[in-house]
Design a protein around this motif. Structure first.
Motif, PDB file in Angstrom:
ATOM      1  N   GLY A   1       2.954  10.927  -4.334  1.00 40.13           N
ATOM      2  CA  GLY A   1       4.245  11.576  -4.105  1.00 40.13           C
ATOM      3  C   GLY A   1       4.640  11.727  -2.649  1.00 40.13           C
ATOM      4  O   GLY A   1       5.569  12.459  -2.340  1.00 40.13           O
ATOM      5  N   LEU A   2       3.928  11.075  -1.747  1.00 33.99           N
ATOM      6  CA  LEU A   2       4.288  11.093  -0.343  1.00 33.99           C
ATOM      7  C   LEU A   2       3.763   9.832   0.324  1.00 33.99           C
ATOM      8  O   LEU A   2       2.911   9.141  -0.231  1.00 33.99           O
ATOM      9  N   THR A   3       4.287   9.531   1.484  1.00 34.08           N
ATOM     10  CA  THR A   3       3.862   8.321   2.184  1.00 34.08           C
ATOM     11  C   THR A   3       2.495   8.539   2.829  1.00 34.08           C
ATOM     12  O   THR A   3       2.092   9.686   3.067  1.00 34.08           O
ATOM     13  N   PRO A   4       1.789   7.461   3.150  1.00 38.03           N
ATOM     14  CA  PRO A   4       0.510   7.614   3.846  1.00 38.03           C
ATOM     15  C   PRO A   4       0.659   8.379   5.167  1.00 38.03           C
ATOM     16  O   PRO A   4      -0.187   9.206   5.498  1.00 38.03           O
ATOM     17  N   ALA A   5       1.738   8.129   5.905  1.00 40.50           N
ATOM     18  CA  ALA A   5       1.950   8.824   7.179  1.00 40.50           C
ATOM     19  C   ALA A   5       2.161  10.318   6.951  1.00 40.50           C
ATOM     20  O   ALA A   5       1.622  11.149   7.696  1.00 40.50           O
ATOM     21  N   HIS A   6       2.926  10.668   5.936  1.00 39.11           N
ATOM     22  CA  HIS A   6       3.157  12.082   5.644  1.00 39.11           C
ATOM     23  C   HIS A   6       1.843  12.740   5.208  1.00 39.11           C
ATOM     24  O   HIS A   6       1.530  13.854   5.618  1.00 39.11           O
ATOM     25  N   TYR A   7       1.075  12.057   4.396  1.00 37.31           N
ATOM     26  CA  TYR A   7      -0.238  12.577   3.983  1.00 37.31           C
ATOM     27  C   TYR A   7      -1.114  12.822   5.205  1.00 37.31           C
ATOM     28  O   TYR A   7      -1.760  13.854   5.335  1.00 37.31           O
ATOM     29  N   ARG A   8      -1.134  11.859   6.110  1.00 31.54           N
ATOM     30  CA  ARG A   8      -1.957  11.968   7.320  1.00 31.54           C
ATOM     31  C   ARG A   8      -1.559  13.195   8.130  1.00 31.54           C
ATOM     32  O   ARG A   8      -2.406  13.972   8.553  1.00 31.54           O
ATOM     33  N   ARG A   9      -0.256  13.371   8.355  1.00 35.90           N
ATOM     34  CA  ARG A   9       0.213  14.529   9.128  1.00 35.90           C
ATOM     35  C   ARG A   9      -0.107  15.833   8.417  1.00 35.90           C
ATOM     36  O   ARG A   9      -0.535  16.806   9.033  1.00 35.90           O
ATOM     37  N   ARG A  10       0.090  15.846   7.109  1.00 32.65           N
ATOM     38  CA  ARG A  10      -0.071  17.075   6.329  1.00 32.65           C
ATOM     39  C   ARG A  10      -1.537  17.460   6.121  1.00 32.65           C
ATOM     40  O   ARG A  10      -1.891  18.636   6.147  1.00 32.65           O
ATOM     41  N   CYS A  11      -2.393  16.485   5.939  1.00 32.30           N
ATOM     42  CA  CYS A  11      -3.770  16.766   5.525  1.00 32.30           C
ATOM     43  C   CYS A  11      -4.826  16.613   6.616  1.00 32.30           C
ATOM     44  O   CYS A  11      -5.959  17.032   6.419  1.00 32.30           O
ATOM     45  N   THR A  12      -4.480  16.002   7.723  1.00 27.84           N
ATOM     46  CA  THR A  12      -5.490  15.794   8.750  1.00 27.84           C
ATOM     47  C   THR A  12      -5.153  16.439  10.073  1.00 27.84           C
ATOM     48  O   THR A  12      -6.007  16.555  10.934  1.00 27.84           O
ATOM     49  N   ASN A  13      -3.894  16.816  10.272  1.00 26.26           N
ATOM     50  CA  ASN A  13      -3.429  17.377  11.544  1.00 26.26           C
ATOM     51  C   ASN A  13      -3.641  16.427  12.712  1.00 26.26           C
ATOM     52  O   ASN A  13      -3.743  16.854  13.850  1.00 26.26           O
ATOM     53  N   LEU A  14      -3.748  15.129  12.426  1.00 31.59           N
ATOM     54  CA  LEU A  14      -3.862  14.144  13.492  1.00 31.59           C
ATOM     55  C   LEU A  14      -2.478  13.572  13.785  1.00 31.59           C
ATOM     56  O   LEU A  14      -1.691  13.350  12.867  1.00 31.59           O
ATOM     57  N   PRO A  15      -2.165  13.312  15.047  1.00 31.84           N
ATOM     58  CA  PRO A  15      -0.867  12.704  15.365  1.00 31.84           C
ATOM     59  C   PRO A  15      -0.824  11.268  14.866  1.00 31.84           C
ATOM     60  O   PRO A  15      -1.857  10.610  14.751  1.00 31.84           O
TER      61      PRO A  15
ATOM     62  N   LEU B   1       0.835  -1.203   0.000  1.00 34.02           N
ATOM     63  CA  LEU B   1       0.000   0.000   0.000  1.00 34.02           C
ATOM     64  C   LEU B   1       0.872   1.256   0.000  1.00 34.02           C
ATOM     65  O   LEU B   1       0.631   2.192  -0.757  1.00 34.02           O
ATOM     66  N   GLY B   2       1.899   1.263   0.836  1.00 28.82           N
ATOM     67  CA  GLY B   2       2.784   2.422   0.927  1.00 28.82           C
ATOM     68  C   GLY B   2       3.486   2.730  -0.387  1.00 28.82           C
ATOM     69  O   GLY B   2       3.585   3.897  -0.785  1.00 28.82           O
ATOM     70  N   ARG B   3       3.955   1.704  -1.065  1.00 31.56           N
ATOM     71  CA  ARG B   3       4.623   1.915  -2.361  1.00 31.56           C
ATOM     72  C   ARG B   3       3.649   2.483  -3.398  1.00 31.56           C
ATOM     73  O   ARG B   3       3.970   3.422  -4.119  1.00 31.56           O
ATOM     74  N   TRP B   4       2.453   1.927  -3.462  1.00 32.26           N
ATOM     75  CA  TRP B   4       1.443   2.415  -4.401  1.00 32.26           C
ATOM     76  C   TRP B   4       1.074   3.854  -4.083  1.00 32.26           C
ATOM     77  O   TRP B   4       0.991   4.697  -4.969  1.00 32.26           O
ATOM     78  N   PHE B   5       0.834   4.132  -2.813  1.00 36.40           N
ATOM     79  CA  PHE B   5       0.433   5.467  -2.382  1.00 36.40           C
ATOM     80  C   PHE B   5       1.511   6.490  -2.730  1.00 36.40           C
ATOM     81  O   PHE B   5       1.224   7.573  -3.232  1.00 36.40           O
TER      82      PHE B   5
END
Length: 54
Positions: A31-45, A22-26
């Motif tokens: 252009g970013l990892t799921p964790a980076h997307y989560r931090r950047r777009c949701t402001n959730l820890p 999933l991480g490779r596909w994402f």
């Protein structure tokens, strides 16, 4: 990623072989990892998912 579910569970539910797949596909798609997307777009820890089932 769904709140309250682990990345591995989400990957499995979406039909990926594992969390890494999933991480490779994402990363290729967005252009970013799921964790980076989560931090950047949701402001959730990052630990919100890990502790959601506690």
């Amino acid at each position: 990623m769904a709140v309250g579910k682990s990345p591995a569970t989400v990957a499995s539910e979406l039909g990926f072989a594992d969390q890494s797949h999933l991480g490779r596909w994402f990363r290729r798609a967005y252009g970013l990892t799921p964790a980076h997307y989560r931090r950047r777009c949701t402001n959730l820890p990052d630990d919100t998912v890990a502790h959601a089932s506690d």
